[in-house]
Design a protein around this motif. Structure first.
Motif, mmCIF file in Angstrom:
data_model
loop_
_atom_site.group_PDB
_atom_site.id
_atom_site.type_symbol
_atom_site.label_atom_id
_atom_site.label_comp_id
_atom_site.label_asym_id
_atom_site.label_seq_id
_atom_site.Cartn_x
_atom_site.Cartn_y
_atom_site.Cartn_z
ATOM 1 N N PRO A 94 0.817 -1.221 0.000
ATOM 2 C CA PRO A 94 0.000 0.000 0.000
ATOM 3 C C PRO A 94 0.853 1.275 0.000
ATOM 4 N N GLN A 95 0.208 2.371 -0.384
ATOM 5 C CA GLN A 95 0.848 3.691 -0.403
ATOM 6 C C GLN A 95 -0.122 4.693 0.209
ATOM 7 N N SER A 98 -0.257 9.654 4.045
ATOM 8 C CA SER A 98 0.317 10.112 5.310
ATOM 9 C C SER A 98 1.618 9.415 5.684
ATOM 10 N N GLU A 99 1.857 8.226 5.091
ATOM 11 C CA GLU A 99 3.011 7.455 5.547
ATOM 12 C C GLU A 99 3.955 6.964 4.453
ATOM 13 N N ALA A 100 3.564 7.040 3.206
ATOM 14 C CA ALA A 100 4.442 6.564 2.134
ATOM 15 C C ALA A 100 5.743 7.359 2.150
ATOM 16 N N ASP A 101 6.843 6.648 2.027
ATOM 17 C CA ASP A 101 8.152 7.289 2.079
ATOM 18 C C ASP A 101 8.310 8.262 0.912
ATOM 19 N N ALA A 161 -1.113 6.440 -3.145
ATOM 20 C CA ALA A 161 -0.749 7.863 -3.156
ATOM 21 C C ALA A 161 0.344 8.196 -4.167
ATOM 22 N N CYS A 162 1.380 7.378 -4.228
ATOM 23 C CA CYS A 162 2.502 7.664 -5.131
ATOM 24 C C CYS A 162 2.092 7.435 -6.590
ATOM 25 N N TYR A 163 1.539 6.266 -6.859
ATOM 26 C CA TYR A 163 1.177 5.899 -8.228
ATOM 27 C C TYR A 163 0.075 6.800 -8.772
#
Length: 245
Positions: A94-95, A98-101, A161-163
């Motif tokens: 998952p992404q 709030s927490e994806a690097d 979130a990233c993708y």
């Protein structure tokens, strides 16, 4: 004979797109981050009877690699008819927002967004020499801001979130590029190949690479009166074939 360059063409949708363009009589350059894998893909297609193809090393994360590929291709051809920006990564799931690097964000954007800008700008001069240049940016339905805001959308809860952010940015770039080239023969479009069973998603998608590639090839081979600046997605709207941005 028309020419096409496809990034990430050594496997999956990119590879099948190459096959379908070869069937239509194009000379296809298979861009691959790893040249050895690209050569293996070429060998497989040649074993099927195709001859008008070559592998070319392109790492879309590396502008020097892109520039080198442009120089090599420029020594082979005077014009390029089709550029298909297919290479992409998910960044892993998952992404969460709030927490994806942040390094994952940077990595995904490097490939899915900045890499496509580098490819487009580097090969634009060769494309301008074509009487009917086509640019296809392979995006995702997950890049639609409109659909992500609709609780009734079937993929509403799929929020990488990233993708998602990288594909939304790519869609925005597609709109601006198409606008800039609106008074030229260019056709610039974004294409969602659909939720396709590939190693990209651990073969979880219901779609086939054949159907996915058909969507990409359709946009790559639009006639002179074809659309530009559109977001095509049979998966999200099979009736019109269009997706809201």
């Amino acid at each position: 004979m028309k020419t096409a360059l496809i990034t990430g063409a050594n496997k999956s949708i990119g590879f099948e797109t190459a096959r379908q363009l070869l069937e239509k009589g194009y000379y296809v350059y298979l861009g691959s981050r790893n040249l050895e894998k690209g050569e293996e893909a070429v060998s497989q297609l040649k074993s099927e009877g195709f001859t008008n193809l070559e592998a070319i090393a392109i790492d879309v994360d590396d502008l020097h690699s892109i520039k080198t590929a442009r120089q090599i291709l420029g020594e082979k051809i005077a014009s390029l008819d089709v550029l298909i920006n297919n290479a992409g990564i998910s960044g892993g799931f998952p992404q969460t927002a709030s927490e994806a690097d942040i390094q994952t964000f940077r990595q995904v954007f490097e490939t899915n967004f900045f890499g496509i800008i580098g490819m487009t700008q580097s090969f634009l001069d060769l494309l301008r020499q074509s009487p009917e240049p086509r640019i296809v940016n392979v995006t995702s339905g997950l890049g639609s801001l409109t659909l992500h805001s609709d609780p009734n959308w079937k993929y509403y809860h799929v929020k990488g979130a990233c993708y998602t952010s990288s594909k939304a940015a790519l869609n925005a770039y597609t709109i601006v590029l198409a606008y800039e080239l609106r008074d030229t023969p260019f056709k610039v479009n974004a294409v969602d190949p659909g939720y396709t069973a590939t190693d990209f998603n651990h073969h979880s998608g219901p779609g086939t690479v054949s159907d996915a590639a058909k969507r990409v090839v359709k946009a790559a081979t639009f006639e002179a009166d074809g659309p530009t600046g559109q977001f095509f997605s049979d998966d999200n709207n099979p009736e019109t074939g269009l997706s809201p941005w």
